[in-house]
Design a protein around this motif. Structure first.
Motif, PDB file in Angstrom:
ATOM      1  N   LEU A   1      -8.589  -1.413  10.009  1.00  0.00           N
ATOM      2  CA  LEU A   1      -9.154  -0.095  10.288  1.00  0.00           C
ATOM      3  C   LEU A   1     -10.217  -0.179  11.371  1.00  0.00           C
ATOM      4  O   LEU A   1     -10.273   0.667  12.270  1.00  0.00           O
ATOM      5  N   VAL A   2     -11.060  -1.220  11.293  1.00  0.00           N
ATOM      6  CA  VAL A   2     -12.118  -1.387  12.290  1.00  0.00           C
ATOM      7  C   VAL A   2     -11.517  -1.635  13.671  1.00  0.00           C
ATOM      8  O   VAL A   2     -11.969  -1.083  14.680  1.00  0.00           O
ATOM      9  N   GLU A   3     -10.489  -2.489  13.728  1.00  0.00           N
ATOM     10  CA  GLU A   3      -9.846  -2.759  15.016  1.00  0.00           C
ATOM     11  C   GLU A   3      -9.221  -1.502  15.596  1.00  0.00           C
ATOM     12  O   GLU A   3      -9.338  -1.228  16.792  1.00  0.00           O
ATOM     13  N   GLY A   4      -8.564  -0.720  14.736  1.00  0.00           N
ATOM     14  CA  GLY A   4      -7.974   0.530  15.210  1.00  0.00           C
ATOM     15  C   GLY A   4      -9.023   1.492  15.750  1.00  0.00           C
ATOM     16  O   GLY A   4      -8.831   2.127  16.792  1.00  0.00           O
ATOM     17  N   TRP A   5     -10.165   1.589  15.047  1.00  0.00           N
ATOM     18  CA  TRP A   5     -11.234   2.465  15.513  1.00  0.00           C
ATOM     19  C   TRP A   5     -11.809   1.971  16.835  1.00  0.00           C
ATOM     20  O   TRP A   5     -12.100   2.768  17.735  1.00  0.00           O
ATOM     21  N   ARG A   6     -11.982   0.654  16.963  1.00  0.00           N
ATOM     22  CA  ARG A   6     -12.515   0.090  18.201  1.00  0.00           C
ATOM     23  C   ARG A   6     -11.595   0.394  19.376  1.00  0.00           C
ATOM     24  O   ARG A   6     -12.041   0.770  20.460  1.00  0.00           O
ATOM     25  N   GLU A   7     -10.295   0.238  19.163  1.00  0.00           N
ATOM     26  CA  GLU A   7      -9.339   0.535  20.230  1.00  0.00           C
ATOM     27  C   GLU A   7      -9.323   2.025  20.557  1.00  0.00           C
ATOM     28  O   GLU A   7      -9.186   2.427  21.713  1.00  0.00           O
ATOM     29  N   PHE A   8      -9.459   2.845  19.523  1.00  0.00           N
ATOM     30  CA  PHE A   8      -9.453   4.297  19.732  1.00  0.00           C
ATOM     31  C   PHE A   8     -10.659   4.745  20.546  1.00  0.00           C
ATOM     32  O   PHE A   8     -10.527   5.465  21.538  1.00  0.00           O
ATOM     33  N   ARG A   9     -11.845   4.301  20.158  1.00  0.00           N
ATOM     34  CA  ARG A   9     -13.045   4.780  20.832  1.00  0.00           C
ATOM     35  C   ARG A   9     -13.210   4.178  22.223  1.00  0.00           C
ATOM     36  O   ARG A   9     -14.005   4.680  23.031  1.00  0.00           O
TER      37      ARG A   9
ATOM     38  N   HIS B   1      -2.553   5.913  16.762  1.00  0.00           N
ATOM     39  CA  HIS B   1      -1.896   7.201  16.547  1.00  0.00           C
ATOM     40  C   HIS B   1      -2.424   7.858  15.279  1.00  0.00           C
ATOM     41  O   HIS B   1      -2.618   9.075  15.237  1.00  0.00           O
ATOM     42  N   ALA B   2      -2.672   7.052  14.240  1.00  0.00           N
ATOM     43  CA  ALA B   2      -3.207   7.594  12.999  1.00  0.00           C
ATOM     44  C   ALA B   2      -4.592   8.200  13.223  1.00  0.00           C
ATOM     45  O   ALA B   2      -4.907   9.280  12.717  1.00  0.00           O
ATOM     46  N   TYR B   3      -5.430   7.509  13.998  1.00  0.00           N
ATOM     47  CA  TYR B   3      -6.761   8.042  14.275  1.00  0.00           C
ATOM     48  C   TYR B   3      -6.687   9.332  15.078  1.00  0.00           C
ATOM     49  O   TYR B   3      -7.442  10.286  14.834  1.00  0.00           O
ATOM     50  N   GLU B   4      -5.781   9.392  16.058  1.00  0.00           N
ATOM     51  CA  GLU B   4      -5.720  10.614  16.859  1.00  0.00           C
ATOM     52  C   GLU B   4      -5.130  11.768  16.058  1.00  0.00           C
ATOM     53  O   GLU B   4      -5.555  12.920  16.222  1.00  0.00           O
ATOM     54  N   VAL B   5      -4.187  11.490  15.147  1.00  0.00           N
ATOM     55  CA  VAL B   5      -3.664  12.557  14.291  1.00  0.00           C
ATOM     56  C   VAL B   5      -4.746  13.045  13.336  1.00  0.00           C
ATOM     57  O   VAL B   5      -4.933  14.252  13.137  1.00  0.00           O
ATOM     58  N   ALA B   6      -5.477  12.092  12.727  1.00  0.00           N
ATOM     59  CA  ALA B   6      -6.548  12.473  11.807  1.00  0.00           C
ATOM     60  C   ALA B   6      -7.599  13.306  12.521  1.00  0.00           C
ATOM     61  O   ALA B   6      -8.059  14.336  12.004  1.00  0.00           O
TER      62      ALA B   6
ATOM     63  N   GLY C   1      -1.470   4.531   9.043  1.00  0.00           N
ATOM     64  CA  GLY C   1      -1.345   3.713  10.246  1.00  0.00           C
ATOM     65  C   GLY C   1      -1.463   2.230   9.944  1.00  0.00           C
ATOM     66  O   GLY C   1      -0.717   1.412  10.488  1.00  0.00           O
ATOM     67  N   VAL C   2      -2.389   1.860   9.058  1.00  0.00           N
ATOM     68  CA  VAL C   2      -2.538   0.452   8.669  1.00  0.00           C
ATOM     69  C   VAL C   2      -1.304  -0.025   7.913  1.00  0.00           C
ATOM     70  O   VAL C   2      -0.780  -1.120   8.163  1.00  0.00           O
ATOM     71  N   PHE C   3      -0.823   0.803   6.987  1.00  0.00           N
ATOM     72  CA  PHE C   3       0.363   0.411   6.214  1.00  0.00           C
ATOM     73  C   PHE C   3       1.576   0.226   7.116  1.00  0.00           C
ATOM     74  O   PHE C   3       2.381  -0.695   6.918  1.00  0.00           O
ATOM     75  N   CYS C   4       1.724   1.101   8.118  1.00  0.00           N
ATOM     76  CA  CYS C   4       2.863   0.986   9.028  1.00  0.00           C
ATOM     77  C   CYS C   4       2.799  -0.307   9.842  1.00  0.00           C
ATOM     78  O   CYS C   4       3.828  -0.893  10.164  1.00  0.00           O
ATOM     79  N   ASP C   5       1.579  -0.759  10.185  1.00  0.00           N
ATOM     80  CA  ASP C   5       1.444  -2.005  10.928  1.00  0.00           C
ATOM     81  C   ASP C   5       1.702  -3.220  10.042  1.00  0.00           C
ATOM     82  O   ASP C   5       2.075  -4.289  10.541  1.00  0.00           O
ATOM     83  N   ARG C   6       1.505  -3.089   8.743  1.00  0.00           N
ATOM     84  CA  ARG C   6       1.643  -4.225   7.836  1.00  0.00           C
ATOM     85  C   ARG C   6       3.002  -4.263   7.134  1.00  0.00           C
ATOM     86  O   ARG C   6       3.485  -5.344   6.799  1.00  0.00           O
ATOM     87  N   LEU C   7       3.566  -3.125   6.868  1.00  0.00           N
ATOM     88  CA  LEU C   7       4.763  -3.043   6.044  1.00  0.00           C
ATOM     89  C   LEU C   7       5.949  -2.551   6.874  1.00  0.00           C
ATOM     90  O   LEU C   7       5.870  -2.432   8.087  1.00  0.00           O
ATOM     91  N   ASN C   8       7.035  -2.278   6.201  1.00  0.00           N
ATOM     92  CA  ASN C   8       8.242  -1.784   6.857  1.00  0.00           C
ATOM     93  C   ASN C   8       8.063  -0.305   7.181  1.00  0.00           C
ATOM     94  O   ASN C   8       8.025   0.537   6.279  1.00  0.00           O
ATOM     95  N   THR C   9       7.924   0.005   8.460  1.00  0.00           N
ATOM     96  CA  THR C   9       7.638   1.374   8.871  1.00  0.00           C
ATOM     97  C   THR C   9       8.721   2.336   8.411  1.00  0.00           C
ATOM     98  O   THR C   9       8.436   3.414   7.878  1.00  0.00           O
TER      99      THR C   9
ATOM    100  N   GLY D   1       1.405  -1.909  21.886  1.00  0.00           N
ATOM    101  CA  GLY D   1       2.220  -1.764  20.692  1.00  0.00           C
ATOM    102  C   GLY D   1       1.591  -2.235  19.395  1.00  0.00           C
ATOM    103  O   GLY D   1       1.685  -1.543  18.373  1.00  0.00           O
ATOM    104  N   PRO D   2       0.931  -3.401  19.337  1.00  0.00           N
ATOM    105  CA  PRO D   2       0.409  -3.902  18.063  1.00  0.00           C
ATOM    106  C   PRO D   2      -0.601  -2.989  17.388  1.00  0.00           C
ATOM    107  O   PRO D   2      -0.812  -3.102  16.187  1.00  0.00           O
ATOM    108  N   VAL D   3      -1.270  -2.102  18.138  1.00  0.00           N
ATOM    109  CA  VAL D   3      -2.258  -1.222  17.519  1.00  0.00           C
ATOM    110  C   VAL D   3      -1.841   0.249  17.605  1.00  0.00           C
ATOM    111  O   VAL D   3      -2.619   1.133  17.249  1.00  0.00           O
ATOM    112  N   LEU D   4      -0.621   0.520  18.066  1.00  0.00           N
ATOM    113  CA  LEU D   4      -0.214   1.897  18.310  1.00  0.00           C
ATOM    114  C   LEU D   4      -0.208   2.731  17.037  1.00  0.00           C
ATOM    115  O   LEU D   4      -0.673   3.874  17.026  1.00  0.00           O
ATOM    116  N   ASN D   5       0.321   2.180  15.927  1.00  0.00           N
ATOM    117  CA  ASN D   5       0.352   2.953  14.686  1.00  0.00           C
ATOM    118  C   ASN D   5      -1.044   3.368  14.256  1.00  0.00           C
ATOM    119  O   ASN D   5      -1.271   4.504  13.835  1.00  0.00           O
ATOM    120  N   ARG D   6      -2.004   2.430  14.348  1.00  0.00           N
ATOM    121  CA  ARG D   6      -3.355   2.746  13.898  1.00  0.00           C
ATOM    122  C   ARG D   6      -4.043   3.737  14.835  1.00  0.00           C
ATOM    123  O   ARG D   6      -4.723   4.667  14.389  1.00  0.00           O
TER     124      ARG D   6
END
Length: 453
Positions: A219-227, A355-360, A77-85, A348-353
């Motif tokens: 990763l921390v931002e993604g977790w914060r948004e998830f929880r 989504h990664a947390y919910e899949v994990a 999820g982090v790589f998708c937000d930073r690199l070419n998905t 949108g800016p945090v969706l990949n991360r």
């Protein structure tokens, strides 16, 4: 007199209808990849059973893939937000092309060593972890109608689930499990080709901003948004119980109950019925647009108990197929409601991360259930464990409906967030279902964080 240079033409953004070139390519990529994935459990189960292994070995082989998928999807999820998905997704497909080709060679030559099968499955899981986060953010980029797109993709994937096991059963019966793995490798090649032909608008602004922060901060931002979203982590916590007690043991135990007594063909037919039911559930989700999507999905998911109950009760093959079809319909409808909720409720800016947390989180306990399937079958009997799984499927649905933030989450109307370039349309959190929320002005979407207790 000076003349100003002519203004450069503005590139027209690609169409995002359900008939657009981009959506049809992505649709084809998901359908063909799912066809191969649907063949994998039967080929792996039949191949290992032919070599004298039981449900414990099948569960270990499947768990090796799932553990690595669940472990690496967060970083994906982090790589998708930073690199070419899209490039990451293509690369993951090519890696899986190689892993499945290697499995084909091992099964065709008869050199089957369990730890090697598990190691290859682990590599496959890592690649899947890099691939999966990009799916959530790509769907809103190729289609404005997110629920419609999810419904069509779910239907196509379900039809692939219908055809895949039947095709795998014929290949195993007429050729060998190695032939199934070769066909599986070819599906990843086709998926990579379809993704390579996509023409998506660049999302350079989001990536440039992402590079300023560290991977740990992302990763921390993604977790914060998830929880912060009670409806999301509530579903995931309940889903962990589902994975241990229902989904995890299902494939190893149904394979070990059906294949030895009725053959790989019967197992393929039962799984094809599951795919047919899932396709029906996806089609129903295209027509039915509930205001409270997760409530409707949870009610539909009650039907999933029919599959493990039918196999656990040793019903005739036709009855098992009927039970699998009902289960698939419930699972297919729930899948569209859940995917649409994630893709439309999350910025949108945090969706990949996210989504990664919910899949994990969704998959974290599945390898536990797969690994425990063999010992539980030895201790209590495979049929007893399946019957218990059917009961737990009902308990899980009751738990989903018991959480206010889940059952009261209101659907979001509208397409993807224009500002994100990659994300889904913003929406309200579960607090809107209980306390309500002001609607955004026409043409404008608003993001409201979950404030439910």
């Amino acid at each position: 007199m000076t003349h100003s240079p002519p203004a450069s033409p503005v590139a027209k953004p690609p169409a995002r209808t359900l008939r657009s070139r981009n959506f049809l390519l992505f649709f084809a990529a998901r359908a063909v990849a799912k066809l191969g994935d649907a063949m994998l459990p039967l080929a792996l189960s039949a191949g290992l059973i032919q070599e004298g292994h039981g449900p414990g070995a099948i569960g270990a082989a499947l768990a090796s893939l799932t553990i690595c998928l669940a472990g690496f999807v967060i970083f994906g999820g982090v790589f998708c937000d930073r690199l070419n998905t899209r490039a990451l997704m293509i690369g993951a497909d090519l890696v899986r092309l190689c892993t499945q080709a290697l499995l084909a060679g091992l099964f065709l030559t008869g050199h089957i060593v369990l730890w090697q099968i598990c190691a290859i499955g682990a590599v496959n899981g890592i690649a899947a972890g890099l691939f999966q986060p990009g799916v959530a953010s790509t769907i809103p980029r190729v289609a404005d109608d997110v629920q419609g797109a999810n419904g069509l993709i779910r239907t196509a994937e379900s039809l692939a689930m219908l055809l895949g096991p039947a095709l795998a059963g014929m290949l195993v019966a007429g050729f060998s499990p190695g032939g199934v793995f070769a066909a599986h490798a070819a599906t990843y090649a086709l998926s990579a080709l379809c993704l390579a032909l996509l023409r998506l608008p660049a999302a350079t602004v989001a990536r440039a901003a992402a590079r300023v922060s560290s991977y740990r901060a992302d990763l921390v931002e993604g977790w914060r948004e998830f929880r912060s979203r009670t409806w999301m982590w509530g579903v995931i916590v309940i889903w962990m119980v589902y994975m241990i007690t229902v989904a995890g043991p299902l494939v190893p135990l149904t394979a070990s109950e059906i294949i030895p007594s009725r053959g790989a063909g019967a197992f393929g037919l039962v799984n094809s019925a599951l795919g047919a039911g899932t396709a029906l559930g996806g089609l129903c989700a295209l027509r039915f647009r509930p205001v409270r999507q997760l409530r409707a999905g949870s009610l539909a998911l009650l039907g999933y108990c029919c599959f493990p109950l039918a196999v656990g009760a040793a019903m005739p093959t036709a009855a098992m197929m009927a039970g699998a079809a009902v289960s698939g319909a419930g699972l297919g409808f729930w899948g569209v409601m859940w995917s649409t909720s994630v893709q439309t409720q999350v910025p949108g800016p945090v969706l990949n991360r996210i989504h990664a947390y919910e899949v994990a989180g969704s998959l974290a306990m599945m390898p536990v259930g797969q690994a425990l399937a063999g010992p539980a079958a030895l201790l209590f009997g495979g049929r007893t464990v399946l019957l218990a799984g059917g009961v737990m499927a009902v308990v899980v649905c009751g738990a989903l409906l018991a959480v206010p933030a889940i059952r009261n989450l209101r659907a979001v109307n509208g397409g993807p967030s224009a500002g994100s370039g990659t994300g889904a349309g913003a929406g309200t959190g579960p607090g809107a279902g209980a306390g309500g929320g002001a609607s955004a002005p026409k043409g404008q979407k608003k993001h409201v964080r979950d404030v439910s207790p």
